[in-house]
Design a protein around this motif. Sequence first.
Motif, PDB file in Angstrom:
ATOM      1  N   GLY A  99       0.821  -1.213   0.000  1.00  0.00           N
ATOM      2  CA  GLY A  99       0.000   0.000   0.000  1.00  0.00           C
ATOM      3  C   GLY A  99       0.853   1.260   0.000  1.00  0.00           C
ATOM      4  O   GLY A  99       0.535   2.241  -0.681  1.00  0.00           O
ATOM      5  N   LEU A 100       1.933   1.249   0.774  1.00  0.00           N
ATOM      6  CA  LEU A 100       2.859   2.382   0.800  1.00  0.00           C
ATOM      7  C   LEU A 100       3.450   2.617  -0.585  1.00  0.00           C
ATOM      8  O   LEU A 100       3.509   3.766  -1.071  1.00  0.00           O
ATOM      9  CB  LEU A 100       3.970   2.116   1.815  1.00  0.00           C
ATOM     10  CG  LEU A 100       5.137   3.107   1.848  1.00  0.00           C
ATOM     11  CD1 LEU A 100       4.655   4.476   2.315  1.00  0.00           C
ATOM     12  CD2 LEU A 100       6.253   2.588   2.764  1.00  0.00           C
ATOM     13  N   LEU A 101       3.873   1.547  -1.228  1.00  0.00           N
ATOM     14  CA  LEU A 101       4.472   1.669  -2.558  1.00  0.00           C
ATOM     15  C   LEU A 101       3.445   2.122  -3.589  1.00  0.00           C
ATOM     16  O   LEU A 101       3.746   2.954  -4.449  1.00  0.00           O
ATOM     17  CB  LEU A 101       5.098   0.340  -2.965  1.00  0.00           C
ATOM     18  CG  LEU A 101       6.315  -0.094  -2.138  1.00  0.00           C
ATOM     19  CD1 LEU A 101       6.698  -1.530  -2.445  1.00  0.00           C
ATOM     20  CD2 LEU A 101       7.500   0.836  -2.373  1.00  0.00           C
ATOM     21  N   ASP A 102       2.244   1.592  -3.516  1.00  0.00           N
ATOM     22  CA  ASP A 102       1.196   1.994  -4.458  1.00  0.00           C
ATOM     23  C   ASP A 102       0.875   3.478  -4.315  1.00  0.00           C
ATOM     24  O   ASP A 102       0.683   4.187  -5.312  1.00  0.00           O
ATOM     25  CB  ASP A 102      -0.071   1.167  -4.229  1.00  0.00           C
ATOM     26  CG  ASP A 102       0.092  -0.290  -4.638  1.00  0.00           C
ATOM     27  OD1 ASP A 102       1.040  -0.599  -5.382  1.00  0.00           O
ATOM     28  OD2 ASP A 102      -0.743  -1.109  -4.204  1.00  0.00           O
ATOM     29  N   ALA A 103       0.814   3.942  -3.068  1.00  0.00           N
ATOM     30  CA  ALA A 103       0.507   5.353  -2.834  1.00  0.00           C
ATOM     31  C   ALA A 103       1.610   6.253  -3.379  1.00  0.00           C
ATOM     32  O   ALA A 103       1.336   7.310  -3.969  1.00  0.00           O
ATOM     33  CB  ALA A 103       0.312   5.604  -1.343  1.00  0.00           C
ATOM     34  N   ALA A 104       2.861   5.831  -3.210  1.00  0.00           N
ATOM     35  CA  ALA A 104       3.983   6.620  -3.726  1.00  0.00           C
ATOM     36  C   ALA A 104       3.962   6.644  -5.246  1.00  0.00           C
ATOM     37  O   ALA A 104       4.209   7.692  -5.868  1.00  0.00           O
ATOM     38  CB  ALA A 104       5.302   6.045  -3.219  1.00  0.00           C
ATOM     39  N   ALA A 105       3.657   5.510  -5.862  1.00  0.00           N
ATOM     40  CA  ALA A 105       3.615   5.445  -7.322  1.00  0.00           C
ATOM     41  C   ALA A 105       2.535   6.349  -7.898  1.00  0.00           C
ATOM     42  O   ALA A 105       2.718   6.953  -8.962  1.00  0.00           O
ATOM     43  CB  ALA A 105       3.392   4.001  -7.770  1.00  0.00           C
ATOM     44  N   ALA A 106       1.432   6.455  -7.195  1.00  0.00           N
ATOM     45  CA  ALA A 106       0.317   7.272  -7.689  1.00  0.00           C
ATOM     46  C   ALA A 106       0.655   8.761  -7.707  1.00  0.00           C
ATOM     47  O   ALA A 106       0.000   9.534  -8.428  1.00  0.00           O
ATOM     48  CB  ALA A 106      -0.914   7.037  -6.817  1.00  0.00           C
ATOM     49  N   ARG A 107       1.663   9.171  -6.970  1.00  0.00           N
ATOM     50  CA  ARG A 107       2.020  10.591  -6.902  1.00  0.00           C
ATOM     51  C   ARG A 107       3.195  10.956  -7.812  1.00  0.00           C
ATOM     52  O   ARG A 107       3.651  12.099  -7.811  1.00  0.00           O
ATOM     53  CB  ARG A 107       2.371  10.967  -5.458  1.00  0.00           C
ATOM     54  CG  ARG A 107       1.199  10.882  -4.495  1.00  0.00           C
ATOM     55  CD  ARG A 107       1.502  11.602  -3.198  1.00  0.00           C
ATOM     56  NE  ARG A 107       2.586  10.945  -2.470  1.00  0.00           N
ATOM     57  CZ  ARG A 107       2.398  10.003  -1.559  1.00  0.00           C
ATOM     58  NH1 ARG A 107       1.182   9.575  -1.281  1.00  0.00           N
ATOM     59  NH2 ARG A 107       3.427   9.455  -0.934  1.00  0.00           N
ATOM     60  N   LEU A 108       3.694  10.011  -8.577  1.00  0.00           N
ATOM     61  CA  LEU A 108       4.841  10.283  -9.430  1.00  0.00           C
ATOM     62  C   LEU A 108       4.444  11.142 -10.626  1.00  0.00           C
ATOM     63  O   LEU A 108       3.345  11.000 -11.174  1.00  0.00           O
ATOM     64  CB  LEU A 108       5.449   8.970  -9.934  1.00  0.00           C
ATOM     65  CG  LEU A 108       6.168   8.119  -8.896  1.00  0.00           C
ATOM     66  CD1 LEU A 108       6.538   6.771  -9.499  1.00  0.00           C
ATOM     67  CD2 LEU A 108       7.421   8.827  -8.370  1.00  0.00           C
ATOM     68  N   PRO A 109       5.341  12.009 -11.080  1.00  0.00           N
ATOM     69  CA  PRO A 109       5.056  12.827 -12.270  1.00  0.00           C
ATOM     70  C   PRO A 109       5.078  11.988 -13.543  1.00  0.00           C
ATOM     71  O   PRO A 109       5.743  10.949 -13.609  1.00  0.00           O
ATOM     72  CB  PRO A 109       6.204  13.848 -12.268  1.00  0.00           C
ATOM     73  CG  PRO A 109       7.327  13.152 -11.557  1.00  0.00           C
ATOM     74  CD  PRO A 109       6.674  12.314 -10.501  1.00  0.00           C
ATOM     75  N   GLN A 110       4.363  12.407 -14.540  1.00  0.00           N
ATOM     76  CA  GLN A 110       4.309  11.690 -15.824  1.00  0.00           C
ATOM     77  C   GLN A 110       5.480  12.127 -16.702  1.00  0.00           C
ATOM     78  O   GLN A 110       5.313  12.779 -17.735  1.00  0.00           O
ATOM     79  CB  GLN A 110       2.973  11.963 -16.518  1.00  0.00           C
ATOM     80  CG  GLN A 110       1.764  11.507 -15.737  1.00  0.00           C
ATOM     81  CD  GLN A 110       1.792  10.007 -15.472  1.00  0.00           C
ATOM     82  OE1 GLN A 110       1.974   9.218 -16.399  1.00  0.00           O
ATOM     83  NE2 GLN A 110       1.620   9.618 -14.215  1.00  0.00           N
ATOM     84  N   THR A 111       6.674  11.774 -16.266  1.00  0.00           N
ATOM     85  CA  THR A 111       7.903  12.109 -16.975  1.00  0.00           C
ATOM     86  C   THR A 111       8.724  10.833 -17.138  1.00  0.00           C
ATOM     87  O   THR A 111       8.389   9.778 -16.569  1.00  0.00           O
ATOM     88  CB  THR A 111       8.731  13.131 -16.181  1.00  0.00           C
ATOM     89  OG1 THR A 111       9.094  12.548 -14.907  1.00  0.00           O
ATOM     90  CG2 THR A 111       7.931  14.415 -15.932  1.00  0.00           C
TER      91      THR A 111
END
Length: 264
Positions: free
Chosen positions: A25-37
């Motif tokens: 869940g921690l990793l999924d939440a971090a991935a969801a906030r990554l920029p589209q670059t």
Amino acid sequence: MMTLDELVGAARGLALGARWEQATGLLDAAAARLPQTAEGRGAGARIALAAAEIAVDSVWYNGNDEGAARLSKVDADALDDLGRWDLEFARFRSTYYAHLRQHAPFLREEGQRFVDSAPDARRLGWAHMYLGLVYDNVLEERVDAPAHYEIALANSGDDPLLRREAQRHLGDHDHDAGDHADALARWRDATSAGAAMGMVAGTLSQQILLAVLARDAGDEAGAVALATEVLRWSEAIGAGRIAGQCRNFLAGVDPTQPPPAPSE
């Protein structure tokens, strides 16, 4: 601000502590906030791989087999060479689990491929570890397994989890050979190595093996007391597969012996 390595390390720490869902869940939440670059894509691939590896590992304890689904979503093109090796090895480990106690000769060739392509000593050790497991639990050619575990142990270096796995399975072979003194030494070492990393579920699974030796030595009361406490802990953390082993052990089943082959 937490770096990517720190994030993955924190998630792995949660997973070792039997907090598998919190880790992913921690990793999924971090991935969801990554920029589209391009940089965000690379970070996302590393995060997705870490979450998939945690899912692959956790199935041994909680039985929640979501590893294959997570592996299928990792963007392999966004990983570096080491990341792609780790991804393919995680897929191999997931496939091994899916074919456990089945006759799947192709896994021998797959395992050897990872031995031949391992880019460093630690990964070479893990490749040999799983090739040994294939011989033990898929091909049922147990005589060929310990040599691979010995290589895994020799390459464990600063990886206590690899040391734990190698000693755990070498101890199993000692036990089957009737060498309970060496089995005890190896299983104690495996228990300590896992505990040093904060590996809650893995340490509990080792305690069951120590209960086996207590029963073998005629200390049934001690074996039952230890297994009862492991059952209590396993149920509390949601480690269903370990809890099942404990119940079977308390019913007189030896968990070091393979289950009956599935009927056709």
